[in-house]
Scaffold this active site. Structure first.
Site, short mmCIF file in Angstrom:
data_model
loop_
_atom_site.label_atom_id
_atom_site.label_comp_id
_atom_site.label_asym_id
_atom_site.label_seq_id
_atom_site.Cartn_x
_atom_site.Cartn_y
_atom_site.Cartn_z
CG HIS A 341 42.32 -30.72 -10.36
ND1 HIS A 341 42.31 -31.98 -9.84
CD2 HIS A 341 41.16 -30.59 -11.05
CE1 HIS A 341 41.18 -32.61 -10.17
NE2 HIS A 341 40.48 -31.77 -10.92
CB CYS A 342 47.83 -26.84 -11.87
SG CYS A 342 47.27 -26.33 -13.47
CB SER A 343 47.64 -29.62 -7.33
OG SER A 343 47.22 -28.30 -7.54
#
Ligand SMILES: Cc1ncc(COP(=O)(O)O)c(C=O)c1O
Lengths: 386, 85
Positions: A341-343
């Site tokens: 999740h791009c994290s």
């Protein structure tokens, strides 16, 4: 063959569907008011100007902003965060951030570290909570900026921004929040919460279309520009205008998108943010209950619907999250988002790096039936995988 | 009242946003105004201005002051020229 249901549970990436008025307003705008705002001065251009102006005025109400000229339109939250972060920081500056940041904050900060900016990433708890006391301990009178994620896009955990805002105010630091997951989900008041700057997407819970984002900059904060160009104002000058919004809005605006965003926010104001929040909490309680009863489930985050935005990350047994996501989509028509999740930072914090999680994120238009169907589908997957 | 103001006048603001803000407030106060293009002789901007009737000048100034609007200038037309007041 039975026709598969299609259920969208990826609202934290972008909301779908949008309220009917968003489609209608955008269609009307594109057919009838296709001119370039701020440029030409003929009747259609003035109409476009007015529509952009009206959207700013609508957004101002949602966040209790005094003057809508402090609202900047961008193409997404990432651009807004970059304009803000790079507009404030210079070599030698000290910054406080956290270990649940999205890459749209983390990567610009990592880039600035190479240029001599010093960043302290405050560790968060394993359920992704940033404790204001830890921010207080880290802050010094040299801290120029405190930038934090208002709610994690992985665990949904809501950060107590008002407490952190107070700390920033006392120390003289600029307080900047990444409200990508909270704008339109929970109440944000730039005055009550001591917010100096706010960035968010227009296309998530604000219910606008993709290609929209917002940056709010409190009066009195002067940002350096990272983009200069045509603004339609002070064209005779060689220099970028100093006044907002023009200073930070070079180039043709996404008028149609902005009109859609205005319609989305108008829907929120007319429906009532409380009503929207209550509905989502209700659905999240049901989701959490359903998930908790599954064998071998690990739910990340606090597991309390009142403490999160409607985002729940989980893993089942040791099945790879991407396989769960694939089966949900392929067999049952349920759309979730799996992975990091791009994290990566947040997943390291909660202990799910590098595999990531399955993430379900609800929207105002999801139903109890959608959640029942999800839970039954997960049961089915568990059965065939056991 | 001085003669110049019998003619049409315009309010000029620094940004389109401020112009529309003023327009909205003045319209709410039922002042007769019209959005026009900034005359080229005043600025080379592609921006807008607000046209008003000279006799509304005092009321308009009061509204501008009460609402903290920062005006860039007021001009009145004299033949082909615009004169800053
Ligand atoms: C916490 C957070 N910050 C920033 C972003 C970036 O948003 P956008 O895709 O609008 O740039 C997202 C969404 O992916 C997010 O969840």
């Amino acid at each position: 063959m039975v026709k598969k249901k299609l259920i969208y549970l990826d609202n934290a990436a972008t909301s779908f569907p949008k309220p009917e008025q968003v489609y209608q307003k955008m269609d009307h705008c594109m057919r009838n008011i296709g001119a370039n705002p701020g440029r030409s001065g003929h009747r259609m251009a003035i109409k476009a100007d007015e529509m952009v102006y009206n959207t700013r005025e609508t957004i101002k109400k949602l966040f209790n902003i005094s003057n809508s000229e402090n609202i900047i339109f961008t193409s997404n939250a990432t651009i807004a965060l970059n304009l803000g972060i790079k507009g404030v920081l210079q070599k030698g500056d000290e910054v406080i951030s956290s270990s649940i940041e999205h890459n749209s904050v983390f990567r610009p900060l990592m880039q600035l570290i190479k240029k001599g900016v010093r960043v302290k990433f405050i560790p968060c708890s394993e359920d992704g909570f940033l404790d204001p006391d830890d921010v207080e301990k880290a802050v010094t009178d040299k801290t120029k900026l405190i930038i934090v994620n208002h709610a994690s896009n992985v665990t949904g955990n809501i950060t107590p921004i008002k407490e952190i805002g107070k700390i920033a105010k006392r120390s003289g630091a600029i307080f900047f929040i990444d409200a990508a997951q909270t704008a339109g989900n929970i109440s944000i008041d730039v005055k009550r919460d001591y917010i100096d700057m706010l960035a968010c997407s227009g296309h998530k819970s604000l219910l606008g279309p993709q290609g929209t984002g917002i940056l709010y900059v409190r009066p009195g904060i002067e940002l350096n520009t990272i983009i200069e160009g045509g603004t339609g104002s002070s064209s005779e000058s060689e220099n970028q205008p100093e006044l907002l919004p023009d200073k930070l809005e070079s180039g043709t605006l996404n008028t149609v998108g902005i009109v859609g965003l205005g319609a989305g926010v108008d829907f929120i104001l007319k429906t009532g943010l409380d009503k929207i929040r209550n509905r989502k909490v209700f659905l999240t309680i049901k989701l959490l209950k359903g998930l908790e009863n599954l064998n071998g489930i690990k739910i990340y985050g606090p597991g309390d619907a009142g403490k999160i935005v409607p985002i729940v990350s989980f893993n089942i047994n040791s099945i790879d999250p991407s396989e769960v996501g694939y089966l949900l989509d392929e067999r049952f028509g349920i759309m979730t988002r799996v992975g990091l999740h791009c994290s990566p930072l947040a997943h390291k914090t909660i202990g799910s790096f590098p595999k990531g999680t399955v993430r379900v994120s609800l929207g105002y238009f999801n139903t109890e039936g959608d959640i029942d169907y999800l839970i039954n589908s997960l049961k089915n997957i568990l059965k065939t995988k056991a | 009242m001085d003669k110049e103001l019998k003619e049409e006048c315009i309010l000029v603001f620094q940004t389109t946003h401020r112009t529309l803000q003023a327009e909205n407030i003045l319209k709410k106060e039922k002042i007769k105004i019209k959005i026009v293009l900034k005359p080229r002789s005043i600025t080379t901007d592609c921006g807008l201005a607000i046209r008003f009737n000279a006799e509304d000048k005092d009321v308009i100034f009061k509204i501008i002051k009460n609402n903290n609007l920062s005006l860039m200038g007021v001009y009145s037309r004299s033949g082909e020229k615009w004169i800053k007041l």
